[in-house]
Write a protein that holds these residues in place. Structure first.
Motif, PDB file in Angstrom:
ATOM      1  N   GLU A  74     -12.024   0.658   9.336  1.00 42.94           N
ATOM      2  CA  GLU A  74     -12.015  -0.569   8.689  1.00 42.94           C
ATOM      3  C   GLU A  74     -10.632  -0.873   8.938  1.00 42.94           C
ATOM      4  OE1 GLU A  74     -13.956  -1.042   4.952  1.00 42.94           O
ATOM      5  OE2 GLU A  74     -15.994  -0.623   5.625  1.00 42.94           O
ATOM      6  N   HIS A  75      -9.631   0.036   8.244  1.00 44.40           N
ATOM      7  CA  HIS A  75      -8.295  -0.195   8.124  1.00 44.40           C
ATOM      8  C   HIS A  75      -7.867  -0.740   9.683  1.00 44.40           C
ATOM      9  CE1 HIS A  75      -7.989   1.102   4.110  1.00 44.40           C
ATOM     10  NE2 HIS A  75      -6.394   0.788   4.070  1.00 44.40           N
ATOM     11  N   LEU A  76      -8.434   0.163  10.495  1.00 42.51           N
ATOM     12  CA  LEU A  76      -7.818  -0.112  11.913  1.00 42.51           C
ATOM     13  C   LEU A  76      -8.217  -1.478  12.488  1.00 42.51           C
ATOM     14  CD1 LEU A  76      -8.632   3.669  13.624  1.00 42.51           C
ATOM     15  CD2 LEU A  76      -6.315   2.524  13.044  1.00 42.51           C
ATOM     16  N   SER A  77      -9.304  -1.730  12.144  1.00 39.42           N
ATOM     17  CA  SER A  77     -10.057  -2.817  12.713  1.00 39.42           C
ATOM     18  C   SER A  77      -9.019  -4.138  12.118  1.00 39.42           C
ATOM     19  CB  SER A  77     -11.469  -3.056  12.581  1.00 39.42           C
ATOM     20  OG  SER A  77     -11.851  -4.431  12.650  1.00 39.42           O
ATOM     21  N   PHE A  78      -8.827  -3.959  10.700  1.00 42.23           N
ATOM     22  CA  PHE A  78      -8.366  -5.088  10.171  1.00 42.23           C
ATOM     23  C   PHE A  78      -6.802  -5.147  10.484  1.00 42.23           C
ATOM     24  CE2 PHE A  78      -5.380  -6.486   6.480  1.00 42.23           C
ATOM     25  CZ  PHE A  78      -6.174  -7.812   6.138  1.00 42.23           C
ATOM     26  N   LEU A  79      -6.193  -4.125  10.642  1.00 37.60           N
ATOM     27  CA  LEU A  79      -4.562  -3.765  11.237  1.00 37.60           C
ATOM     28  C   LEU A  79      -4.576  -4.544  12.524  1.00 37.60           C
ATOM     29  CD1 LEU A  79      -1.910  -2.852  10.026  1.00 37.60           C
ATOM     30  CD2 LEU A  79      -2.444  -0.714  11.269  1.00 37.60           C
ATOM     31  N   SER A  80      -5.431  -4.244  13.332  1.00 38.16           N
ATOM     32  CA  SER A  80      -5.344  -4.521  14.790  1.00 38.16           C
ATOM     33  C   SER A  80      -5.525  -6.247  14.808  1.00 38.16           C
ATOM     34  CB  SER A  80      -6.766  -4.270  15.712  1.00 38.16           C
ATOM     35  OG  SER A  80      -6.512  -4.703  16.879  1.00 38.16           O
ATOM     36  N   SER A  81      -6.348  -7.098  13.967  1.00 39.13           N
ATOM     37  CA  SER A  81      -6.567  -8.125  13.957  1.00 39.13           C
ATOM     38  C   SER A  81      -5.471  -9.005  13.307  1.00 39.13           C
ATOM     39  CB  SER A  81      -7.920  -8.827  13.438  1.00 39.13           C
ATOM     40  OG  SER A  81      -7.894  -8.247  12.082  1.00 39.13           O
ATOM     41  N   VAL A  82      -4.889  -8.543  12.185  1.00 36.80           N
ATOM     42  CA  VAL A  82      -3.888  -8.959  11.354  1.00 36.80           C
ATOM     43  C   VAL A  82      -2.557  -8.693  11.693  1.00 36.80           C
ATOM     44  CG1 VAL A  82      -3.013  -9.291   8.901  1.00 36.80           C
ATOM     45  CG2 VAL A  82      -5.392  -9.170   9.399  1.00 36.80           C
ATOM     46  N   LEU A 110      -1.136  -7.166   3.444  1.00 36.01           N
ATOM     47  CA  LEU A 110      -0.426  -5.694   3.962  1.00 36.01           C
ATOM     48  C   LEU A 110      -0.197  -4.937   2.737  1.00 36.01           C
ATOM     49  CD1 LEU A 110       1.822  -7.417   6.863  1.00 36.01           C
ATOM     50  CD2 LEU A 110      -0.135  -6.168   6.825  1.00 36.01           C
ATOM     51  N   ARG A 111       0.242  -5.440   1.700  1.00 35.85           N
ATOM     52  CA  ARG A 111       0.615  -4.867   0.461  1.00 35.85           C
ATOM     53  C   ARG A 111      -0.553  -4.089  -0.161  1.00 35.85           C
ATOM     54  NH1 ARG A 111       3.671  -8.044  -4.004  1.00 35.85           N
ATOM     55  NH2 ARG A 111       3.411  -5.698  -4.889  1.00 35.85           N
ATOM     56  N   GLN A 112      -1.857  -4.842  -0.079  1.00 33.47           N
ATOM     57  CA  GLN A 112      -3.004  -4.210  -0.574  1.00 33.47           C
ATOM     58  C   GLN A 112      -3.700  -2.938   0.344  1.00 33.47           C
ATOM     59  OE1 GLN A 112      -5.517  -7.190  -0.776  1.00 33.47           O
ATOM     60  NE2 GLN A 112      -4.743  -8.225  -2.734  1.00 33.47           N
ATOM     61  N   MET A 113      -3.420  -3.193   1.435  1.00 29.17           N
ATOM     62  CA  MET A 113      -3.717  -2.213   2.593  1.00 29.17           C
ATOM     63  C   MET A 113      -2.985  -0.984   2.385  1.00 29.17           C
ATOM     64  SD  MET A 113      -3.511  -2.339   6.865  1.00 29.17           S
ATOM     65  CE  MET A 113      -4.447  -3.687   6.747  1.00 29.17           C
ATOM     66  N   ILE A 114      -1.700  -1.038   1.961  1.00 31.71           N
ATOM     67  CA  ILE A 114      -0.899   0.172   1.909  1.00 31.71           C
ATOM     68  C   ILE A 114      -0.427   0.676   0.273  1.00 31.71           C
ATOM     69  CG2 ILE A 114       0.278   0.081   4.008  1.00 31.71           C
ATOM     70  CD1 ILE A 114       2.719  -0.798   2.659  1.00 31.71           C
ATOM     71  N   GLU A 115      -1.147  -0.367  -0.383  1.00 30.70           N
ATOM     72  CA  GLU A 115      -1.099  -0.012  -1.833  1.00 30.70           C
ATOM     73  C   GLU A 115       0.207  -0.014  -2.224  1.00 30.70           C
ATOM     74  OE1 GLU A 115      -3.264   3.551  -2.795  1.00 30.70           O
ATOM     75  OE2 GLU A 115      -5.258   2.618  -2.200  1.00 30.70           O
ATOM     76  N   ASP A 116       1.204  -1.100  -1.895  1.00 30.48           N
ATOM     77  CA  ASP A 116       2.350  -0.957  -2.371  1.00 30.48           C
ATOM     78  C   ASP A 116       2.686  -1.897  -3.408  1.00 30.48           C
ATOM     79  OD1 ASP A 116       5.371  -1.295  -1.436  1.00 30.48           O
ATOM     80  OD2 ASP A 116       5.009  -3.323  -1.407  1.00 30.48           O
ATOM     81  N   THR A 117       3.337  -1.448  -4.512  1.00 28.52           N
ATOM     82  CA  THR A 117       3.907  -1.846  -5.850  1.00 28.52           C
ATOM     83  C   THR A 117       5.245  -2.341  -5.783  1.00 28.52           C
ATOM     84  OG1 THR A 117       4.248   0.223  -6.769  1.00 28.52           O
ATOM     85  CG2 THR A 117       2.000  -0.739  -6.843  1.00 28.52           C
ATOM     86  N   ASN A 164       6.710  -4.503  -3.766  1.00 28.45           N
ATOM     87  CA  ASN A 164       7.126  -5.698  -3.230  1.00 28.45           C
ATOM     88  C   ASN A 164       8.194  -5.634  -2.408  1.00 28.45           C
ATOM     89  OD1 ASN A 164       6.639  -8.512  -3.039  1.00 28.45           O
ATOM     90  ND2 ASN A 164       8.155  -9.048  -4.792  1.00 28.45           N
ATOM     91  N   CYS A 165       8.212  -4.537  -1.542  1.00 31.96           N
ATOM     92  CA  CYS A 165       9.349  -4.568  -0.446  1.00 31.96           C
ATOM     93  C   CYS A 165       9.186  -5.549   0.431  1.00 31.96           C
ATOM     94  CB  CYS A 165       8.973  -3.189   0.383  1.00 31.96           C
ATOM     95  SG  CYS A 165       7.600  -3.072   1.213  1.00 31.96           S
ATOM     96  N   PRO A 166      10.404  -6.200   1.221  1.00 32.19           N
ATOM     97  CA  PRO A 166      10.320  -7.115   2.190  1.00 32.19           C
ATOM     98  C   PRO A 166       9.424  -6.931   3.414  1.00 32.19           C
ATOM     99  CG  PRO A 166      12.488  -5.825   2.381  1.00 32.19           C
ATOM    100  CD  PRO A 166      11.605  -5.542   1.136  1.00 32.19           C
ATOM    101  N   ILE A 167       9.066  -8.171   4.137  1.00 37.81           N
ATOM    102  CA  ILE A 167       8.302  -7.863   5.330  1.00 37.81           C
ATOM    103  C   ILE A 167       8.882  -6.878   6.440  1.00 37.81           C
ATOM    104  CG2 ILE A 167       7.415  -9.238   7.373  1.00 37.81           C
ATOM    105  CD1 ILE A 167       5.911  -9.914   4.977  1.00 37.81           C
ATOM    106  N   HIS A 168       9.961  -6.794   6.682  1.00 34.97           N
ATOM    107  CA  HIS A 168      10.547  -6.043   7.618  1.00 34.97           C
ATOM    108  C   HIS A 168      10.404  -4.437   7.356  1.00 34.97           C
ATOM    109  CE1 HIS A 168      14.350  -5.921   5.127  1.00 34.97           C
ATOM    110  NE2 HIS A 168      14.589  -4.890   5.710  1.00 34.97           N
ATOM    111  N   VAL A 169      10.180  -4.296   6.055  1.00 34.36           N
ATOM    112  CA  VAL A 169       9.820  -2.733   5.565  1.00 34.36           C
ATOM    113  C   VAL A 169       8.415  -2.781   5.454  1.00 34.36           C
ATOM    114  CG1 VAL A 169      10.207  -1.201   3.725  1.00 34.36           C
ATOM    115  CG2 VAL A 169      12.205  -2.673   4.339  1.00 34.36           C
ATOM    116  N   LEU A 170       7.771  -3.619   4.827  1.00 27.71           N
ATOM    117  CA  LEU A 170       6.369  -3.543   4.783  1.00 27.71           C
ATOM    118  C   LEU A 170       5.584  -3.508   6.061  1.00 27.71           C
ATOM    119  CD1 LEU A 170       3.968  -3.696   2.796  1.00 27.71           C
ATOM    120  CD2 LEU A 170       4.152  -6.262   2.944  1.00 27.71           C
ATOM    121  N   LEU A 171       6.204  -4.129   6.937  1.00 27.98           N
ATOM    122  CA  LEU A 171       5.300  -4.062   8.372  1.00 27.98           C
ATOM    123  C   LEU A 171       5.272  -3.023   9.045  1.00 27.98           C
ATOM    124  CD1 LEU A 171       3.928  -5.997  10.443  1.00 27.98           C
ATOM    125  CD2 LEU A 171       6.105  -6.585  11.558  1.00 27.98           C
ATOM    126  N   PRO A 172       6.289  -2.058   9.181  1.00 31.43           N
ATOM    127  CA  PRO A 172       6.214  -0.761   9.848  1.00 31.43           C
ATOM    128  C   PRO A 172       5.504   0.244   8.879  1.00 31.43           C
ATOM    129  CG  PRO A 172       8.497  -1.047   9.111  1.00 31.43           C
ATOM    130  CD  PRO A 172       7.744  -2.248   8.868  1.00 31.43           C
TER     131      PRO A 172
END
Length: 978
Positions: A53-61, A166-173, A175-183
């Motif tokens: 499910e993660h892979l499918s969601f990650l691929s589409s989003v 994306l934050r929920q997917m990696i359970e990030d708390t 609130n890192c910026p997009i250029h960190v969150l994305l990789p």
């Protein structure tokens, strides 16, 4: 457990027992296989479902958005290619996980028992490891070139709208910026799922700790986690480096696959020269920085020497860095720092040579073997010099080409061959383009220290060919140059060279001019004493200077007229001179040439000695005393002497004596059948075998047999030498320029060849004695017998069959007129019957062998022909079947014996033939034998016979045969009335 599952388990156990006989790794104690619990299977299924499910969601989003962004990214030229690889590796891992999930679910739904070793995660363990490695390689490559950063900027609104997801997917708390969150969204779920695999397999280990496939797979997944951690750390450090370096340096050094391994700012080390202020070690490069200037070196062509020490700096530790064109000394004050840099550089070199990074990256224990000092490398030279812009591919050692290799220049020039210490050394082939670039000069030569030296064959673009010796890239020593280009004058030169020019003794032949020059050369010109032979039959002998004839000389015209006197530069008779005509008349005076009236002279004509018989005997010999035979072909024998002086080392044989074109294995096999019968007749060409064999001879006959084989064996040094000698002999005396005025030079040259070959054999024999610590003499070699005798009895008979056709042609031309008179006499005597001929020759009637001749009723002795002395005639006719002077003399002796034998039978008693009786009987035999060119045969024997036979029975009989020959020449049978 259900009945179905029990049945399945029974079948599996039966198969397992069958496989145990084939070397199954399971022990008998584990013949009963461990089944994975239903709880564990369900846990794995749940984890796989969540990951998919993660892979499918990650691929589409995220992934599809990156692909759309990358298509419009013009800043990074590698972005599209990297994203394609990123996408491929992502879907490869997705597909592999999906297949594993389907297989596991299907088994679980069928309520079938699942053995540990049948788990898809284990069975396809290597594929999973490979897929994860490929995926993280593509992610980190994209991350290093700041692909995620650029994507975050280009589609910032899109990512802001999906940031929470994306934050929920990696359970990030945080609130890192997009250029960190994305990789992180492309890294964290994969690392977490891989960690789950490891924990899952660890739990299974508690149930079956002795399953080898399980143990191996668990180890692979643990090592994979370490590998991914190292890869991510390297990528982060490398990305940080590109962020702090200047744009110029980043553009020069940054590539997706390049990773920083060490930095001199972290582990201090400096260049002792002080010219560089920072050192960077990457997985493929060693880099020295000085401001914005970069010096980078491919690790495949880097060598490290840690043994260097400096007495002036005892407290410092050094590493010497060696590359094909530069050398550096690295200095550090801590031995630990020296050890770390040494270890890392060497291991990175080894990995670069292997073409892949270690897995795990630095080995399980952090240790690995050092790189080889001799390695296959590719390097393009940049510094000024002979190799500038050339790319070398081949063996290298300590920064220098060493072994087999190829040099290629951008203009098409290349060199393939052996190298030593960075230079061409050994056999090599060079192709050098001409000025137009569409044709090449081909040099197949031996090289030494970067220059052509030794034997070589050069085929030039203008179709000319040189075969001979070189020194310092120039023709030097003996060589043959032949130009056959249609747009130039065909020319061939056989002789000595000095620093690229014809110098010394040599033979030049110009086909268009119809001339052959034999003599001395200097700086490419005819210079010194020389002989010119023309197609018309005219011959010149004189002194030349810069291709011009100067001073006095000799002209032999085609009608046998001889002029001795002064010439112009163009070989015209002008000045004082003496002319001897073919009839013996002489004219002494001053000659001059007028354009209108031709040659004019004022002088004295002498007819006193002009008669036909003296004219026949007078045949001028050219070259007498001009060219000592010992000095003519020194360059040929010089090479063999060098070979002996070198100790006959195997690798010097080809360069000094010439080399063979090595046949392909296929060709060699095709020749095996053809050569099997003559294999026993061949001798080895290896110098070790030669020396060993000649040390074992016990009889002269053994030596003769050996030399016969040596002169036939294409690989034997004697055969090579003989082939060259035959070539120079034919270049001088055969072909269009064949001229009997050179017979003296030719005859003494053949004897000199035999003498030199005997000397070389004796030198080999001495070497054999030295190597075997023996005092050797030649078999039953008699020290009282001169070398000249052995030359004539052992070597000359072996040489003559090869030289005889060309040499005997000179003898036939020299004695052509005498042989013609002789043959007329043979014809006249052949008219007579046996009795008339015996009577004409004044043979005593008691010696006529007629009583044993059987006559028919209608015959009488007076009409018998070719019946007397038949055995002697048959014997004498065999003189033309051999070329050995000794064998010819033995035939003459046997002929004499047959005559005497016949006479004894005729008179029925012992009868010693006196000279008065022998000569007419011998004339009879000679006349009936009808041997053509007998004069040539007689003089051939006399000139080349063993000197020890002079004055003996052989000499006496040869003189008798010569008397018969002269008698037949002068006979006037036409005045005899039958």
């Amino acid at each position: 457990m259900t009945t179905a599952s029990s049945s399945s388990l029974s079948r599996r156990m039966a198969l397992r027992e069958m496989n145990s006989s084939r070397g199954s790794r399971l022990s008998v104690a584990h013949a009963v296989m461990t089944i994975i619990s239903s709880t564990s299977v369900e846990s794995l299924l749940t984890a796989e479902e969540d990951f998919l499910e993660h892979l499918s969601f990650l691929s589409s989003v995220a992934l599809n958005a990156l692909l759309r962004t990358g298509a419009d990214d013009h800043a990074g030229k590698d972005t599209i290619k990297l994203l394609q690889h990123f996408n491929e590796s992502f879907h490869a891992l997705w597909e592999l996980t999906s297949e594993g999930y389907k297989t596991l679910k299907q088994t679980h739904e069928q309520d079938s028992a699942l053995h540990i070793e049948e788990l898809y995660l284990l069975k396809q363990g290597h594929e999973f490891v490979k897929a994860f490695r490929e995926y993280f390689s593509s992610v980190t490559n994209f991350m290093v070139i700041k692909g995620f950063d650029r994507a975050a900027k280009q589609a910032s609104s899109y990512w802001k709208s999906n940031k929470l997801v994306l934050r929920q997917m990696i359970e990030d708390t945080s609130n890192c910026p997009i250029h960190v969150l994305l990789p992180r969204s492309f890294i964290d779920p994969f690392r977490n799922h891989l960690q789950y695999y490891t924990l899952f397999l660890s739990k299974l280990m508690q149930e079956d700790s002795e399953s080898e496939p399980l143990v191996d797979s668990l180890n692979d997944y643990v090592e994979l986690q370490k590998h991914i951690g190292q890869v991510l750390d390297e990528a982060s450090q490398s990305k940080l480096l590109w962020s702090v370096l200047s744009n110029k340096l980043s553009l020069a050094l940054c590539t997706p696959e390049r990773r920083l391994q060490e930095d001199s700012r972290n582990v201090p080390i400096t260049v002792s020269s002080g010219k560089h202020d920072r050192i960077l070690l990457f997985n493929d490069l060693l880099v020295f920085l000085q401001g914005n200037e970069v010096q980078s070196y491919d690790l495949k062509t880097v060598w490290v020497d840690s043994t260097m020490k400096k007495k002036s700096e005892p407290n410092n530790y050094f590493l010497k860095i060696i590359t094909p064109e530069d050398e550096f000394v690295l200095c550090t004050k801590e031995p630990e720092h020296q050890g770390l840099w040494l270890w890392k550089i060497n291991q990175l070199i080894r990995q670069a040579l292997n073409g892949c990074r270690d897995y795990p990256l630095w080995g399980k224990t952090g240790e690995a073997s050092d790189p080889p000092t001799s390695r296959l490398s590719t390097y393009t030279f940049k510094a000024d010099g002979r190799y500038k812009d050339a790319t070398y591919e081949g063996d290298m050692s300590w920064g220098k080409p060493q072994g087999k290799g190829t040099l290629k220049w951008p203009n098409g020039r290349n060199h393939v061959g052996d190298f030593k210490f960075g230079q061409e050394d050994g056999f090599g082939i060079s192709l050098i383009p001409n000025s137009s670039g569409d044709q090449y000069d081909c040099y197949k030569c031996h090289w030494r220290r970067g220059s052509m030296e030794g034997y070589g064959i050069c085929e030039y673009a203008d179709e000319s060919v040189y075969k001979g010796y070189f020194k310092e890239n120039m023709r030097h020593g003996f060589g043959i140059f032949e130009s056959l280009a249609p747009d130039t004058q065909p020319f061939k030169y056989t002789g000595n060279w000095y620093k690229g020019k014809r110098s010394g003794y040599g033979v030049g032949e110009s086909t268009n001019k119809g001339e052959r020059y034999i003599g001395m050369w200097l700086d490419g010109n005819r210079h010194g004493p020389g002989i010119i032979l023309t197609d018309s039959g005219a011959c010149y002998q004189g002194i030349f200077s810069s291709n011009k004839m100067v001073g006095t000389g000799v002209l032999l015209s085609e009608n046998s007229t001889v002029y001795e006197g002064e010439f112009t530069e163009d070989r015209l008779m002008t000045g004082k001179g003496k002319m001897t005509f073919s009839n013996g008349f002489t004219l002494v005076g001053t000659f001059n040439r007028n354009t209108a009236s031709g040659l004019q002279t004022q002088g004295v004509l002498n007819t006193q000695f002009g008669h036909h018989e003296d004219a026949v005997k007078q045949k001028y010999q050219l070259g007498s005393g001009l060219f000592p035979v010992e000095e003519r072909w020194q360059g040929i024998f010089e090479q063999f002497n060098k070979f002996l002086e070198s100790g006959c080392v195997g690798d010097t044989e080809e360069s000094l004596l010439g080399f063979h074109v090595k046949s392909s294995k296929k060709f060699q096999k095709s020749q095996e059948y053809l050569s099997c019968e003559r294999a026993n007749e061949e001798v080895s060409g290896k110098i070790e075998d030669i020396i060993k064999e000649i040390s074992t001879f016990t009889k002269i006959e053994d030596l003769i047999l050996y030399l016969e084989k040596a002169f036939r064996s294409s690989h034997h040094p004697f055969k090579k030498l003989l082939k060259i000698l035959l070539g120079v002999f034919q270049a001088t005396y055969a072909g269009v320029g064949t001229n009997f005025h050179l017979i003296g030079m030719a005859q003494e040259e053949i004897i000199h060849y035999a003498k030199k070959l005997w000397e070389l054999y004796r030198a080999l024999l001495v070497m054999a004695g030295e190597r075997n610590c023996l005092k050797l003499s030649l078999l039953d070699y008699d020290e009282e017998i001169s070398d000249d005798t052995y030359t004539h009895t052992l070597i000359l008979p072996l040489l003559l069959p090869r030289f005889h056709p060309d040499l005997f042609m000179l003898y036939m031309l020299y004695h052509e007129q005498e042989d013609e008179f002789y043959w007329q006499g043979i014809i006249r005597l052949g008219i007579l019957t046996d009795t008339k001929l015996l009577e004409f020759l004044d043979v005593q009637k008691q010696l006529w062998p007629l009583k044993d001749i059987k006559l028919t009723a209608n015959q009488r002795y007076s009409i018998v022909r070719h019946k007397c002395f038949h055995s002697a005639i048959d014997c004498l006719q065999k003189i033309i079947t051999t070329v050995d002077p000794k064998e010819k003399l033995e035939i003459i002796l046997k002929t004499y014996n047959e005559i005497e034998k016949t006479v004894k039978m005729t008179v029925d008693k012992d009868y010693k033939l006196p000279m008065d009786d022998l000569l007419p009987l011998l004339i009879y035999v000679v006349s009936r034998a009808g041997i053509q060119h007998l004069g040539a045969e007689i003089h051939f024997i006399r000139d080349l016979m063993d000197p020890t036979n002079r004055g003996g029975i052989y000499d006496f009989l040869l003189t008798a045969l010569e008397s018969c020959y002269e008698h037949i020449q002068k006979e006037e049978v036409r005045h005899y009335k039958c």
